[in-house]
Design a protein around this motif. Structure first.
Motif, PDB file in Angstrom:
ATOM      1  N   LYS A  34      92.148  41.742  93.813  1.00 21.68           N
ATOM      2  CA  LYS A  34      93.622  42.214  93.026  1.00 21.68           C
ATOM      3  C   LYS A  34      93.076  42.638  90.998  1.00 21.68           C
ATOM      4  O   LYS A  34      93.440  44.064  91.280  1.00 21.68           O
ATOM      5  CB  LYS A  34      94.293  41.322  92.995  1.00 21.68           C
ATOM      6  CG  LYS A  34      95.123  41.042  94.131  1.00 21.68           C
ATOM      7  CD  LYS A  34      96.399  40.079  94.756  1.00 21.68           C
ATOM      8  CE  LYS A  34      95.483  38.849  93.488  1.00 21.68           C
ATOM      9  NZ  LYS A  34      96.802  37.932  94.396  1.00 21.68           N
ATOM     10  N   ILE A  35      92.981  41.969  90.631  1.00 20.12           N
ATOM     11  CA  ILE A  35      92.975  42.755  89.130  1.00 20.12           C
ATOM     12  C   ILE A  35      91.839  44.489  89.523  1.00 20.12           C
ATOM     13  O   ILE A  35      91.881  44.583  88.318  1.00 20.12           O
ATOM     14  CB  ILE A  35      91.696  41.604  88.397  1.00 20.12           C
ATOM     15  CG1 ILE A  35      92.880  40.556  88.633  1.00 20.12           C
ATOM     16  CG2 ILE A  35      91.342  42.547  86.644  1.00 20.12           C
ATOM     17  CD1 ILE A  35      91.908  39.272  87.408  1.00 20.12           C
ATOM     18  N   ALA A  36      90.351  44.312  90.592  1.00 17.98           N
ATOM     19  CA  ALA A  36      89.610  45.021  90.278  1.00 17.98           C
ATOM     20  C   ALA A  36      90.747  46.342  90.340  1.00 17.98           C
ATOM     21  O   ALA A  36      89.860  47.285  90.228  1.00 17.98           O
ATOM     22  CB  ALA A  36      88.238  44.867  90.771  1.00 17.98           C
ATOM     23  N   PHE A  37      90.749  45.713  91.609  1.00 14.80           N
ATOM     24  CA  PHE A  37      91.815  47.350  91.925  1.00 14.80           C
ATOM     25  C   PHE A  37      93.206  48.367  91.359  1.00 14.80           C
ATOM     26  O   PHE A  37      93.283  48.977  90.912  1.00 14.80           O
ATOM     27  CB  PHE A  37      92.800  47.127  93.515  1.00 14.80           C
ATOM     28  CG  PHE A  37      93.595  48.116  93.990  1.00 14.80           C
ATOM     29  CD1 PHE A  37      93.050  49.519  94.711  1.00 14.80           C
ATOM     30  CD2 PHE A  37      94.986  48.266  92.664  1.00 14.80           C
ATOM     31  CE1 PHE A  37      94.570  49.910  94.587  1.00 14.80           C
ATOM     32  CE2 PHE A  37      95.730  49.054  93.707  1.00 14.80           C
ATOM     33  CZ  PHE A  37      95.261  49.846  94.759  1.00 14.80           C
ATOM     34  N   LEU A  38      93.317  46.533  90.625  1.00 13.67           N
ATOM     35  CA  LEU A  38      94.389  47.283  89.226  1.00 13.67           C
ATOM     36  C   LEU A  38      93.895  48.624  88.239  1.00 13.67           C
ATOM     37  O   LEU A  38      94.425  49.290  87.498  1.00 13.67           O
ATOM     38  CB  LEU A  38      95.450  45.776  88.675  1.00 13.67           C
ATOM     39  CG  LEU A  38      96.331  46.681  87.741  1.00 13.67           C
ATOM     40  CD1 LEU A  38      97.673  47.524  88.601  1.00 13.67           C
ATOM     41  CD2 LEU A  38      97.021  45.465  87.258  1.00 13.67           C
ATOM     42  N   LEU A  39      92.618  47.673  87.856  1.00 17.88           N
ATOM     43  CA  LEU A  39      91.683  47.740  86.699  1.00 17.88           C
ATOM     44  C   LEU A  39      90.895  49.688  87.132  1.00 17.88           C
ATOM     45  O   LEU A  39      91.303  50.978  86.425  1.00 17.88           O
ATOM     46  CB  LEU A  39      90.743  46.882  85.828  1.00 17.88           C
ATOM     47  CG  LEU A  39      91.008  46.499  85.539  1.00 17.88           C
ATOM     48  CD1 LEU A  39      89.821  45.198  85.318  1.00 17.88           C
ATOM     49  CD2 LEU A  39      91.161  46.046  83.815  1.00 17.88           C
ATOM     50  N   ASN A  40      90.741  49.653  88.598  1.00 16.58           N
ATOM     51  CA  ASN A  40      90.105  50.790  89.121  1.00 16.58           C
ATOM     52  C   ASN A  40      91.155  51.932  89.033  1.00 16.58           C
ATOM     53  O   ASN A  40      91.441  53.121  88.116  1.00 16.58           O
ATOM     54  CB  ASN A  40      89.783  50.258  90.262  1.00 16.58           C
ATOM     55  CG  ASN A  40      88.131  50.289  90.609  1.00 16.58           C
ATOM     56  OD1 ASN A  40      87.671  49.864  88.871  1.00 16.58           O
ATOM     57  ND2 ASN A  40      87.812  49.536  91.843  1.00 16.58           N
ATOM     58  N   PHE A  41      93.116  51.421  89.814  1.00 14.98           N
ATOM     59  CA  PHE A  41      94.017  52.467  89.684  1.00 14.98           C
ATOM     60  C   PHE A  41      94.418  52.918  88.210  1.00 14.98           C
ATOM     61  O   PHE A  41      94.341  54.672  87.941  1.00 14.98           O
ATOM     62  CB  PHE A  41      94.844  52.001  90.377  1.00 14.98           C
ATOM     63  CG  PHE A  41      96.074  52.625  91.061  1.00 14.98           C
ATOM     64  CD1 PHE A  41      95.660  53.785  91.693  1.00 14.98           C
ATOM     65  CD2 PHE A  41      96.876  53.019  90.336  1.00 14.98           C
ATOM     66  CE1 PHE A  41      97.117  54.941  91.955  1.00 14.98           C
ATOM     67  CE2 PHE A  41      98.092  53.229  90.458  1.00 14.98           C
ATOM     68  CZ  PHE A  41      98.177  54.981  91.518  1.00 14.98           C
ATOM     69  N   LEU A  42      93.907  52.212  87.774  1.00 18.59           N
ATOM     70  CA  LEU A  42      95.049  52.932  86.241  1.00 18.59           C
ATOM     71  C   LEU A  42      93.551  53.206  85.608  1.00 18.59           C
ATOM     72  O   LEU A  42      94.765  54.464  84.668  1.00 18.59           O
ATOM     73  CB  LEU A  42      95.465  51.581  85.434  1.00 18.59           C
ATOM     74  CG  LEU A  42      96.403  50.434  85.053  1.00 18.59           C
ATOM     75  CD1 LEU A  42      96.169  49.188  85.141  1.00 18.59           C
ATOM     76  CD2 LEU A  42      97.763  50.989  85.254  1.00 18.59           C
ATOM     77  N   LEU A  43      92.923  53.409  85.634  1.00 21.07           N
ATOM     78  CA  LEU A  43      91.702  54.181  85.267  1.00 21.07           C
ATOM     79  C   LEU A  43      91.864  55.418  85.180  1.00 21.07           C
ATOM     80  O   LEU A  43      90.939  56.216  84.558  1.00 21.07           O
ATOM     81  CB  LEU A  43      89.896  53.513  85.118  1.00 21.07           C
ATOM     82  CG  LEU A  43      88.945  53.880  84.416  1.00 21.07           C
ATOM     83  CD1 LEU A  43      88.440  54.265  82.838  1.00 21.07           C
ATOM     84  CD2 LEU A  43      87.720  53.830  85.072  1.00 21.07           C
ATOM     85  N   LEU A  44      91.672  55.671  86.482  1.00 26.53           N
ATOM     86  CA  LEU A  44      92.182  57.077  87.266  1.00 26.53           C
ATOM     87  C   LEU A  44      92.895  57.529  86.780  1.00 26.53           C
ATOM     88  O   LEU A  44      92.401  58.638  86.283  1.00 26.53           O
ATOM     89  CB  LEU A  44      91.780  57.403  88.653  1.00 26.53           C
ATOM     90  CG  LEU A  44      90.607  56.811  89.506  1.00 26.53           C
ATOM     91  CD1 LEU A  44      90.730  56.602  90.861  1.00 26.53           C
ATOM     92  CD2 LEU A  44      89.489  58.153  89.460  1.00 26.53           C
ATOM     93  N   ASN A  45      94.242  56.899  86.806  1.00 28.29           N
ATOM     94  CA  ASN A  45      95.416  57.194  86.644  1.00 28.29           C
ATOM     95  C   ASN A  45      94.937  58.397  84.848  1.00 28.29           C
ATOM     96  O   ASN A  45      95.733  58.960  83.895  1.00 28.29           O
ATOM     97  CB  ASN A  45      96.879  56.840  86.194  1.00 28.29           C
ATOM     98  CG  ASN A  45      97.242  56.751  88.057  1.00 28.29           C
ATOM     99  OD1 ASN A  45      97.611  58.275  88.425  1.00 28.29           O
ATOM    100  ND2 ASN A  45      96.555  56.492  88.963  1.00 28.29           N
ATOM    101  N   ALA A  46      94.141  57.148  83.883  1.00 27.24           N
ATOM    102  CA  ALA A  46      93.973  57.713  82.241  1.00 27.24           C
ATOM    103  C   ALA A  46      93.381  58.790  82.282  1.00 27.24           C
ATOM    104  O   ALA A  46      93.501  59.965  81.644  1.00 27.24           O
ATOM    105  CB  ALA A  46      93.794  56.198  81.968  1.00 27.24           C
ATOM    106  N   VAL A  47      92.083  58.582  82.939  1.00 23.17           N
ATOM    107  CA  VAL A  47      91.353  59.832  82.310  1.00 23.17           C
ATOM    108  C   VAL A  47      91.875  60.967  82.956  1.00 23.17           C
ATOM    109  O   VAL A  47      91.708  61.574  83.153  1.00 23.17           O
ATOM    110  CB  VAL A  47      89.999  59.387  83.673  1.00 23.17           C
ATOM    111  CG1 VAL A  47      88.960  60.827  83.241  1.00 23.17           C
ATOM    112  CG2 VAL A  47      89.804  58.221  82.679  1.00 23.17           C
ATOM    113  N   TYR A  48      92.759  61.446  84.440  1.00 24.55           N
ATOM    114  CA  TYR A  48      93.183  62.217  84.894  1.00 24.55           C
ATOM    115  C   TYR A  48      94.391  62.513  84.866  1.00 24.55           C
ATOM    116  O   TYR A  48      95.562  62.554  85.440  1.00 24.55           O
ATOM    117  CB  TYR A  48      93.039  61.902  86.263  1.00 24.55           C
ATOM    118  CG  TYR A  48      91.439  62.241  86.642  1.00 24.55           C
ATOM    119  CD1 TYR A  48      90.484  63.929  86.384  1.00 24.55           C
ATOM    120  CD2 TYR A  48      90.450  62.148  87.146  1.00 24.55           C
ATOM    121  CE1 TYR A  48      88.876  63.992  86.724  1.00 24.55           C
ATOM    122  CE2 TYR A  48      89.434  61.559  86.944  1.00 24.55           C
ATOM    123  CZ  TYR A  48      88.263  63.035  86.823  1.00 24.55           C
ATOM    124  OH  TYR A  48      88.206  62.755  87.557  1.00 24.55           O
TER     125      TYR A  48
END
Length: 548
Positions: A34-48
């Motif tokens: 759950k933590i990894a998914f949240l980090l991945n999703f937030l990272l993608l939205n931050a970068v793009y």
């Protein structure tokens, strides 16, 4: 009997609280996932974030502002899953939502990869496996196709889930696995490359853990059969589409003749290794070399494992499987007529997964020195990846604004012609098509096909469709594109009532004589080669047949 069964299911439906069952099921998911998914999703939205806020998208999507998305078009080229996926958003492309869905799918893919490859479940391992899939600078080439990007990013996730289900000794799950694989391949057939890399990556990891190739074959025989059945099923569906007359062989769905496959296999095998020093826009040689350093600790571990087993065959076996991974990353190109091996949005479906296999091999060793070396590589890889992702978005926005400015200049120039009248409904004739504003920066340095660089941000071959979106423009009746492949009789027909002098005075854009108006026709010239071709055709035509 039917009524009794219906009552039984109805009783179950009435007796269970599915909302709380769903909440309880979510609570049982491992915390690291759950933590990894949240980090991945937030990272993608931050970068793009800049990408989403500016609603950037490519030329294909502009056409769908005026026309509905053509659902049948994707079926005709063998992507029969696209209509089903696109139905999620009613065949619309929307700010944030399209890529939000795609980013959800992409964020989940490395999490399921960790499960499939049986790596230690830690947040670091999941992030390490996610880093290239999320930040690889070829991802924007996929995001260029906004109305398809979430469908493209769903396919790898379906493949990993299908491979996980294929290991279960259950007929129903095996059938579901076949359906998922066929659906993923029907999304885009280059996903066969993704499937091959992920499955062979599993074989490489299992082999490094001490399993023999014969033992692996027996253990994963069910998975191999499911993959073969899925490929055969996809082939049968394509043959059925051909039989019904729906299918049109073009692009990467046109197959090679049987006598051409063997030479192509050798070509693809050699070219597969070129990927490790091939540069693309936003993927320069320094960055490619940095990624290739991931293979150094991997090879050291292979040699160390062979020495530990005291067997040179172990090293040869590992190298053989890894070579098969590199080749399989491009395997679909061995049978397709159009050679799209180095297309950026095609490469994204396989090449990042090859690097991810190397990362998984390093993480699988559990040796501290390998983790330390990997961290020293991972930090600059992530840093330079983000820089290139930001550069791409900046470049994309500059290109889009530049293209819009030029189109505005074109409309102004048309309206400034003495012959122009707002009361006339015009036929638009384009001699050649507009070259992307972006190419002025990158095309001379890179020859590879990159949607972000070599493609315009509006339909280059349907320029009138883009111009007609402008509020003050309501004067197009039809449009016709002329290039060097246009038939002679069509050119003569289009220019039959236009004086030759009008054509001979034309010059390519941005010359002031690049636009000409005669009666109800607007002629715009973009390229010198096409203009010379038109002049050559008309020069052979008798004067009496061409104007007064």
């Amino acid at each position: 009997m039917f009524c009794d069964r219906y009552k039984k299911y109805l009783a179950v439906f009435n007796s269970k609280d599915f909302l709380f069952i769903g909440i309880d099921s979510f609570k049982t998911i491992q915390k690291e996932y759950k933590i990894a998914f949240l980090l991945n999703f937030l990272l993608l939205n931050a970068v793009y974030l800049y990408f989403n806020m500016n609603f950037l998208h490519g030329s294909h999507d502009w056409m769908h502002l005026q026309y509905d998305l053509d659902q049948e078009h994707y079926i005709t080229i063998g992507r029969f899953s696209i209509p089903a996926i696109s139905a999620l958003l009613e065949w619309k492309y929307l700010p944030f939502l399209n890529h939000c869905l795609g980013f959800i799918f992409l964020s989940l893919t490395p999490i399921f990869l960790v499960k499939y490859w049986k790596l230690p479940v830690t947040i670091f391992n999941i992030f390490a496996l996610s880093s290239l899939l999320l930040l690889y600078p070829l991802l924007p080439a996929v995001l260029y196709f906004l109305h398809l990007s979430y469908a493209y990013l769903l396919a790898p996730l379906l493949i990993v889930i299908a491979l996980i289900l294929s290991e279960k000794k259950n007929c129903l799950l095996s059938f579901l696995s076949v359906l998922l694989l066929v659906f993923a391949i029907g999304d885009y057939n280059v996903c066969l490359n993704t499937l091959a890399v992920i499955f062979l990556g599993k074989m490489l990891l299992e082999y490094s853990n001490g399993n023999s190739i014969s033992a692996l074959f027996k253990t994963y025989f069910r998975t191999i059969c499911i993959i073969c059945i899925s490929c055969i099923t996809y082939f049968i569906i394509i043959q059925w589409l051909k039989y019904t007359g729906i299918f049109a062989e073009k692009y990467n769905t046109a197959l090679l003749a049987s006598d051409q496959i063997l030479p192509r296999i050798f070509t693809v095998f050699v070219d597969s290794f070129k990927h490790f020093y091939t540069t693309y826009p936003f993927l320069d040689l320094k960055y490619v070399i940095l990624l290739s350093l991931l293979f150094v600790p991997m090879l050291v571990l292979m040699v160390g494992g062979a020495m530990q087993r005291k067997s040179a065959c172990c090293l040869l076996g590992s190298l053989f499987i890894f070579t098969a991974i590199i080749f399989s990353a491009n395997s679909i190109h061995c049978i397709t007529d159009t050679y799209v091996l180095f297309y950026t949005y095609v490469t994204y479906f396989s090449l990042p997964y090859v690097y991810t296999c190397a990362i998984a091999y390093i993480l699988n060793s559990r040796l501290q020195w390998t983790k330390n070396v990997f961290v020293l590589l991972l930090i600059p890889i992530c840093y330079f990846s983000v820089i290139r992702d930001f550069e791409c978005q900046k470049f994309w926005k500059i290109g889009l604004d530049g293209d819009k400015t030029i189109i505005t200049r074109l409309v102004d120039r048309i309206e400034q012609q003495d012959e122009f009248s707002y009361k006339t409904s015009y036929h638009f004739i384009s001699i050649g098509y507009y070259t992307a504003f972006n190419s002025a920066y990158y095309q001379s340095q890179y020859d590879q096909n990159n949607a972000v660089v070599n493609n315009t941000f509006f339909p280059p071959k349907s320029l009138w469709a883009f111009i007609s979106q402008m509020p003050r423009v309501k004067w197009f009746k039809s449009a016709y594109l002329i290039d060097e492949s246009s038939p002679v009789d069509k050119i003569q027909e289009k220019f039959s009532d236009i004086p030759k002098d009008c054509i001979m005075k034309l010059k390519p854009w941005p010359h002031k004589n690049s636009v000409a108006i005669y009666e109800n026709k607007i002629i715009v010239c973009w390229q010198e080669e096409e203009l010379e071709y038109v002049k050559k055709v008309l020069a052979k035509q008798p004067e009496s047949q061409n104007g007064e």
